[in-house]
Design a protein around this motif. Structure first.
Motif, PDB file in Angstrom:
ATOM      1  N   HIS A  98       0.824  -1.215   0.000  1.00 26.25           N
ATOM      2  CA  HIS A  98       0.000   0.000   0.000  1.00 26.25           C
ATOM      3  C   HIS A  98       0.855   1.261   0.000  1.00 26.25           C
ATOM      4  O   HIS A  98       0.654   2.160  -0.826  1.00 26.25           O
ATOM      5  CB  HIS A  98      -0.939  -0.015   1.207  1.00 26.25           C
ATOM      6  N   TYR A  99       1.789   1.349   0.920  1.00 26.73           N
ATOM      7  CA  TYR A  99       2.599   2.572   1.038  1.00 26.73           C
ATOM      8  C   TYR A  99       3.637   2.679  -0.072  1.00 26.73           C
ATOM      9  O   TYR A  99       3.970   3.778  -0.499  1.00 26.73           O
ATOM     10  CB  TYR A  99       3.250   2.667   2.422  1.00 26.73           C
ATOM     11  N   ASN A 100       4.130   1.567  -0.529  1.00 31.14           N
ATOM     12  CA  ASN A 100       5.137   1.589  -1.591  1.00 31.14           C
ATOM     13  C   ASN A 100       4.531   2.005  -2.935  1.00 31.14           C
ATOM     14  O   ASN A 100       5.211   2.609  -3.764  1.00 31.14           O
ATOM     15  CB  ASN A 100       5.803   0.216  -1.704  1.00 31.14           C
ATOM     16  N   ALA A 101       3.244   1.705  -3.140  1.00 30.02           N
ATOM     17  CA  ALA A 101       2.593   1.989  -4.423  1.00 30.02           C
ATOM     18  C   ALA A 101       2.594   3.474  -4.769  1.00 30.02           C
ATOM     19  O   ALA A 101       2.661   3.836  -5.945  1.00 30.02           O
ATOM     20  CB  ALA A 101       1.160   1.457  -4.405  1.00 30.02           C
ATOM     21  N   ALA A 102       2.536   4.323  -3.762  1.00 31.93           N
ATOM     22  CA  ALA A 102       2.461   5.764  -4.013  1.00 31.93           C
ATOM     23  C   ALA A 102       3.836   6.427  -4.112  1.00 31.93           C
ATOM     24  O   ALA A 102       3.925   7.620  -4.394  1.00 31.93           O
ATOM     25  CB  ALA A 102       1.655   6.433  -2.896  1.00 31.93           C
ATOM     26  N   LEU A 103       4.892   5.677  -3.890  1.00 28.36           N
ATOM     27  CA  LEU A 103       6.242   6.247  -3.898  1.00 28.36           C
ATOM     28  C   LEU A 103       6.880   6.115  -5.271  1.00 28.36           C
ATOM     29  O   LEU A 103       6.674   5.122  -5.967  1.00 28.36           O
ATOM     30  CB  LEU A 103       7.118   5.538  -2.862  1.00 28.36           C
ATOM     31  N   PRO A 104       7.701   7.103  -5.642  1.00 19.82           N
ATOM     32  CA  PRO A 104       8.430   6.953  -6.899  1.00 19.82           C
ATOM     33  C   PRO A 104       9.466   5.837  -6.775  1.00 19.82           C
ATOM     34  O   PRO A 104       9.975   5.583  -5.676  1.00 19.82           O
ATOM     35  CB  PRO A 104       9.106   8.316  -7.086  1.00 19.82           C
ATOM     36  N   PRO A 105       9.778   5.173  -7.870  1.00 13.12           N
ATOM     37  CA  PRO A 105      10.793   4.110  -7.800  1.00 13.12           C
ATOM     38  C   PRO A 105      12.143   4.680  -7.354  1.00 13.12           C
ATOM     39  O   PRO A 105      12.483   5.823  -7.670  1.00 13.12           O
ATOM     40  CB  PRO A 105      10.884   3.598  -9.234  1.00 13.12           C
ATOM     41  N   LEU A 106      12.872   3.886  -6.632  1.00 14.28           N
ATOM     42  CA  LEU A 106      14.207   4.304  -6.193  1.00 14.28           C
ATOM     43  C   LEU A 106      15.189   4.149  -7.343  1.00 14.28           C
ATOM     44  O   LEU A 106      15.298   3.082  -7.932  1.00 14.28           O
ATOM     45  CB  LEU A 106      14.673   3.439  -5.017  1.00 14.28           C
ATOM     46  N   LEU A 162       7.927   3.516   5.121  1.00 13.18           N
ATOM     47  CA  LEU A 162       7.239   4.551   5.904  1.00 13.18           C
ATOM     48  C   LEU A 162       8.119   5.790   6.061  1.00 13.18           C
ATOM     49  O   LEU A 162       7.604   6.919   6.065  1.00 13.18           O
ATOM     50  CB  LEU A 162       6.818   4.016   7.272  1.00 13.18           C
ATOM     51  N   GLY A 163       9.430   5.600   6.199  1.00 13.85           N
ATOM     52  CA  GLY A 163      10.328   6.751   6.251  1.00 13.85           C
ATOM     53  C   GLY A 163      10.206   7.592   4.991  1.00 13.85           C
ATOM     54  O   GLY A 163      10.116   8.824   5.049  1.00 13.85           O
ATOM     55  N   ARG A 164      10.187   6.939   3.860  1.00 13.26           N
ATOM     56  CA  ARG A 164      10.020   7.652   2.583  1.00 13.26           C
ATOM     57  C   ARG A 164       8.658   8.340   2.520  1.00 13.26           C
ATOM     58  O   ARG A 164       8.542   9.502   2.130  1.00 13.26           O
ATOM     59  CB  ARG A 164      10.169   6.688   1.404  1.00 13.26           C
ATOM     60  N   HIS A 165       7.622   7.630   2.940  1.00 15.78           N
ATOM     61  CA  HIS A 165       6.261   8.167   2.933  1.00 15.78           C
ATOM     62  C   HIS A 165       6.156   9.382   3.860  1.00 15.78           C
ATOM     63  O   HIS A 165       5.581  10.415   3.479  1.00 15.78           O
ATOM     64  CB  HIS A 165       5.278   7.064   3.354  1.00 15.78           C
ATOM     65  N   LEU A 166       6.709   9.281   5.053  1.00 10.18           N
ATOM     66  CA  LEU A 166       6.606  10.369   6.025  1.00 10.18           C
ATOM     67  C   LEU A 166       7.365  11.613   5.568  1.00 10.18           C
ATOM     68  O   LEU A 166       6.946  12.738   5.881  1.00 10.18           O
ATOM     69  CB  LEU A 166       7.078   9.900   7.399  1.00 10.18           C
ATOM     70  N   ASN A 167       8.437  11.444   4.821  1.00  8.40           N
ATOM     71  CA  ASN A 167       9.110  12.616   4.258  1.00  8.40           C
ATOM     72  C   ASN A 167       8.201  13.331   3.273  1.00  8.40           C
ATOM     73  O   ASN A 167       8.166  14.558   3.226  1.00  8.40           O
ATOM     74  CB  ASN A 167      10.433  12.226   3.596  1.00  8.40           C
TER      75      ASN A 167
END
Length: 185
Positions: A98-106, A162-167
């Motif tokens: 769920h949280y990874n889906a909204a993040l840009p690829p690393l 979550l660290g990436r999401h919280l940023n």
């Protein structure tokens, strides 16, 4: 549950031993107690993260994880007892997706940092990895139910995400690692 901890200073550990949940006594430096301490530290660090201002969904998730970690600690504390299931691991997998889906690829390595909540999530990730290593060490000597190790492994991944999401929630982005150029110190 009765009043199991009505006295905290029992003095029974003055000889360097401590009691497990099954009533047996072990040395305070044995691998089981070491692993239990690492899980306890992780749960305490999540408590610090929960003291921050967080989105409601992240707060709810971390609250649930704290309860799971208490159960996981109970399993470590009582040899042969199982509380953590594949369902616990699956819940982390679902949250991770769920949280990874909204993040840009690393595309670059990132450094732990950014907002205070994100930094605490990254710190919790490192403690989760240490707890996982302690469980692996214990498993070399005693039988450990596989979902315990899997839960800690997946939790460290989730805390990274979550660290990436919280940023992003804080209006920032990942803190990117920059390779030093030749001749730079």
């Amino acid at each position: 549950m009765g009043h199991r901890l009505s006295r905290i200073a029992t003095r029974t550990g003055d000889d360097g031993t401590t009691g497990l949940g099954d009533g047996s006594r072990v040395a305070k430096d044995c691998p089981r107690i070491h692993a239990l301490g690492e899980v306890d530290e992780l749960n305490s660090l999540l408590g610090v993260l929960l003291a921050e201002t967080l989105p409601d969904d992240v707060r709810s998730l971390l609250d649930h994880i704290q309860h799971d970690l208490f159960d996981l600690g109970g399993e470590v504390c009582i040899p042969g007892y199982t509380m953590v299931t594949e369902g616990h691991v699956l819940r982390l997998d679902e949250a991770l997706a769920h949280y990874n889906a909204a993040l840009p690829p690393l595309k670059e390595f990132i450094l732990p940092g950014g907002s205070r909540p994100a930094s605490l999530a990254h710190l919790a990730r490192t403690v989760a990895r240490r707890a996982e290593r302690a469980i692996v060490t214990l498993a070399h000597q005693e039988s450990i139910h596989p979902p315990v190790r899997q839960y800690l492994n997946r939790l460290s991944d989730l805390l990274f995400v979550l660290g990436r999401h919280l940023n992003r929630v804080a209006g920032g982005s990942d803190v990117l690692w920059k390779r030093a150029k030749a001749g730079e110190a």
